[in-house]
Design an enzyme around this catalytic site. Structure first.
Site, PDB file in Angstrom:
ATOM      1  N   GLY A   1      48.508  42.112  42.227  1.00  0.00           N
ATOM      2  CA  GLY A   1      47.963  43.623  42.632  1.00  0.00           C
ATOM      3  C   GLY A   1      47.260  44.282  41.520  1.00  0.00           C
ATOM      4  O   GLY A   1      46.607  43.686  40.743  1.00  0.00           O
TER       5      GLY A   1
ATOM      6  N   HIS B   1      40.989  43.728  41.119  1.00  0.00           N
ATOM      7  CA  HIS B   1      39.621  44.140  40.385  1.00  0.00           C
ATOM      8  C   HIS B   1      38.634  43.095  40.880  1.00  0.00           C
ATOM      9  O   HIS B   1      39.336  42.159  41.601  1.00  0.00           O
ATOM     10  CB  HIS B   1      39.781  44.233  39.011  1.00  0.00           C
ATOM     11  CG  HIS B   1      40.421  43.266  38.153  1.00  0.00           C
ATOM     12  ND1 HIS B   1      39.906  42.012  38.215  1.00  0.00           N
ATOM     13  CD2 HIS B   1      41.830  43.280  37.535  1.00  0.00           C
ATOM     14  CE1 HIS B   1      40.882  41.204  37.499  1.00  0.00           C
ATOM     15  NE2 HIS B   1      41.752  41.968  37.122  1.00  0.00           N
TER      16      HIS B   1
ATOM     17  N   HIS C   1      39.925  39.437  40.754  1.00  0.00           N
ATOM     18  CA  HIS C   1      40.604  39.003  41.857  1.00  0.00           C
ATOM     19  C   HIS C   1      39.966  38.604  43.135  1.00  0.00           C
ATOM     20  O   HIS C   1      39.950  37.817  43.739  1.00  0.00           O
ATOM     21  CB  HIS C   1      41.550  40.161  42.078  1.00  0.00           C
ATOM     22  CG  HIS C   1      42.814  40.400  41.238  1.00  0.00           C
ATOM     23  ND1 HIS C   1      43.116  41.414  40.680  1.00  0.00           N
ATOM     24  CD2 HIS C   1      43.926  39.603  40.415  1.00  0.00           C
ATOM     25  CE1 HIS C   1      43.752  41.513  39.724  1.00  0.00           C
ATOM     26  NE2 HIS C   1      44.538  40.310  39.644  1.00  0.00           N
TER      27      HIS C   1
ATOM     28  N   GLU D   1      40.706  31.223  35.089  1.00  0.00           N
ATOM     29  CA  GLU D   1      40.772  30.679  33.867  1.00  0.00           C
ATOM     30  C   GLU D   1      40.948  31.595  32.709  1.00  0.00           C
ATOM     31  O   GLU D   1      41.086  31.516  31.713  1.00  0.00           O
ATOM     32  CB  GLU D   1      39.506  30.027  33.643  1.00  0.00           C
ATOM     33  CG  GLU D   1      39.210  28.677  34.333  1.00  0.00           C
ATOM     34  CD  GLU D   1      37.814  27.973  34.330  1.00  0.00           C
ATOM     35  OE1 GLU D   1      36.886  28.431  33.505  1.00  0.00           O
ATOM     36  OE2 GLU D   1      37.681  26.880  34.944  1.00  0.00           O
TER      37      GLU D   1
ATOM     38  N   GLN E   1      48.229  29.646  31.188  1.00  0.00           N
ATOM     39  CA  GLN E   1      48.966  29.879  32.599  1.00  0.00           C
ATOM     40  C   GLN E   1      48.444  28.766  33.516  1.00  0.00           C
ATOM     41  O   GLN E   1      49.122  28.084  34.420  1.00  0.00           O
ATOM     42  CB  GLN E   1      48.868  31.046  33.305  1.00  0.00           C
ATOM     43  CG  GLN E   1      49.109  31.273  34.882  1.00  0.00           C
ATOM     44  CD  GLN E   1      49.164  32.862  35.197  1.00  0.00           C
ATOM     45  OE1 GLN E   1      49.735  33.485  34.997  1.00  0.00           O
ATOM     46  NE2 GLN E   1      48.143  33.109  36.069  1.00  0.00           N
TER      47      GLN E   1
HETATM   48  P1  AMP Z   1      47.269  38.935  38.090  1.00  0.00           P
HETATM   49  O1  AMP Z   1      47.238  39.826  39.269  1.00  0.00           O
HETATM   50  O2  AMP Z   1      46.782  39.479  36.716  1.00  0.00           O
HETATM   51  O3  AMP Z   1      48.432  38.113  38.043  1.00  0.00           O
HETATM   52  O4  AMP Z   1      46.112  37.629  38.316  1.00  0.00           O
HETATM   53  C1  AMP Z   1      45.997  36.920  39.339  1.00  0.00           C
HETATM   54  C2  AMP Z   1      45.059  35.966  39.477  1.00  0.00           C
HETATM   55  O5  AMP Z   1      43.742  36.665  39.272  1.00  0.00           O
HETATM   56  C3  AMP Z   1      45.467  34.944  38.248  1.00  0.00           C
HETATM   57  O6  AMP Z   1      44.930  33.522  38.578  1.00  0.00           O
HETATM   58  C4  AMP Z   1      44.457  35.441  37.172  1.00  0.00           C
HETATM   59  O7  AMP Z   1      44.201  34.208  36.219  1.00  0.00           O
HETATM   60  C5  AMP Z   1      43.361  35.779  38.035  1.00  0.00           C
HETATM   61  N1  AMP Z   1      42.664  36.986  37.141  1.00  0.00           N
HETATM   62  C6  AMP Z   1      42.780  37.782  36.642  1.00  0.00           C
HETATM   63  N2  AMP Z   1      41.896  38.291  36.056  1.00  0.00           N
HETATM   64  C7  AMP Z   1      40.638  37.510  36.269  1.00  0.00           C
HETATM   65  C8  AMP Z   1      39.188  37.797  35.778  1.00  0.00           C
HETATM   66  N3  AMP Z   1      38.913  38.527  35.274  1.00  0.00           N
HETATM   67  N4  AMP Z   1      38.396  36.576  36.327  1.00  0.00           N
HETATM   68  C9  AMP Z   1      39.114  35.647  37.090  1.00  0.00           C
HETATM   69  N5  AMP Z   1      40.313  35.562  37.444  1.00  0.00           N
HETATM   70  C10 AMP Z   1      41.022  36.433  37.007  1.00  0.00           C
END
Ligand code: AMP
Length: 283
Positions: A31, A34, A37, A151, A156
């Site tokens: 959540g 941005h 996501h 990426e 991860q």
């Molecule tokens: P999170 O909410 O931080 O767990 O991220 C959820 C998914 O969004 C994960 O697969 C992250 O790698 C991806 N993600 C987060 N920030 C970015 C970004 N700036 N560009 C591309 N994917 C992202």
């Protein structure tokens, strides 16, 4: 966009998609969405008829003293953004749906040795066990055809790819390039923690990685010296580097003459931990 917070209703809805012959893409998130996501959601829509997104701040991937309680929770705003982006189904489980009675120490866990203990795993012990476990559970709950990950979280993505391969989970894992602010800063929910002054400094992390990439592409082969110079540049600007490491793309140590490399970094700016990486192909 429909929402559900129970596994049975999630399964019914996904089953209905499948019965209509539709492919299902899944985007797991914590959540505070941005554009990074939303880029995953857009890419998901291009690859499947239906897009399922989950929002769950997973307690088991946060260590003691980390920002679990402070992690921004913005569900109504997230819901609107997903609606506008055309997601079909939002899954918002709570801790008891996900883990039964919470953070029991005897929970079944998924451990992916080798790729998990180094880099972010060294500074955040147990982090990737929490990630692999929750992603395995989510993949089993949703049973998508494909799942998309950024990426930006390079290590991860590697952990998840290995877990899926070794546990024979029947899903295609798709990695999506990092979505950035115009000044190069990788978008992250944690960027909101930065003060105005820190925000102006933050893009240096990416600039240092880019400059190291150029030096490698230009024939630089003294990896340790490059890493040290990069860390020094970050320290001088006020960062506290956690690691800055040149690796092969499978995270093994680099060899001179190796072709597929990645430079990964994590650094603290004030109380905010930023990560970024840059892949390159030498020939
Ligand atoms: P999170 O909410 O931080 O767990 O991220 C959820 C998914 O969004 C994960 O697969 C992250 O790698 C991806 N993600 C987060 N920030 C970015 C970004 N700036 N560009 C591309 N994917 C992202």
């Amino acid at each position: 966009m429909k929402s559900c917070d129970q596994i049975t209703s999630l399964r019914q809805r996904v089953q209905a998609f499948r019965s209509a012959g539709e492919r299902v893409a899944f985007v797991p998130t914590m959540g505070n969405l941005h554009q990074g996501h939303l880029e995953l959601v857009r890419q998901a829509r291009e690859r499947a008829e239906r897009v399922v997104v989950s929002i769950y701040v997973n307690p088991t991937q946060f260590g003691a003293g980390e920002d679990l309680d402070a992690y921004p929770r913005t569900l109504e705003r997230d819901r609107q953004m997903l609606e506008q982006e055309g997601a079909d189904l939002l899954f918002i489980p709570n801790d008891s749906v996900m883990y039964g009675d919470g953070r029991r120490s005897d929970l079944t866990r998924v451990e992916v040795p080798g790729v998990s203990e180094q880099l972010c795993g060294a500074s955040r012990p147990g982090h990737f066990i929490g990630v692999a476990t929750v992603v395995a559970k989510l993949l089993n709950m949703v049973q998508p055809d494909l799942a998309l990950f950024g990426e930006k979280d390079y290590q991860q993505l590697l952990v998840i790819r290995r877990m899926v391969a070794e546990l024979n989970i029947f899903v295609e894992i798709v990695g999506i390039p990092t979505f950035r602010e115009p000044d190069g800063l990788a978008m992250s929910s944690r960027n909101g923690y930065l003060s105005a002054e820190e925000r102006t400094l933050a893009p240096l992390l990416n600039r240092v990685l880019q400059s190291m990439c150029r030096q490698l592409l230009g024939g630089g082969a003294d990896f340790l010296a490059l890493e040290e110079a990069g860390k020094e540049q970050l320290r001088e600007a006020g960062f506290e580097p956690d690691y800055l490491s040149i690796r092969q793309q499978n995270l093994e140590l680099p060899t001179v003459g190796g072709e597929n490399m990645v430079i990964l970094a994590a650094a603290r700016l004030g109380s905010t931990r930023l990560i970024d990486n840059c892949s390159l192909f030498l020939r």
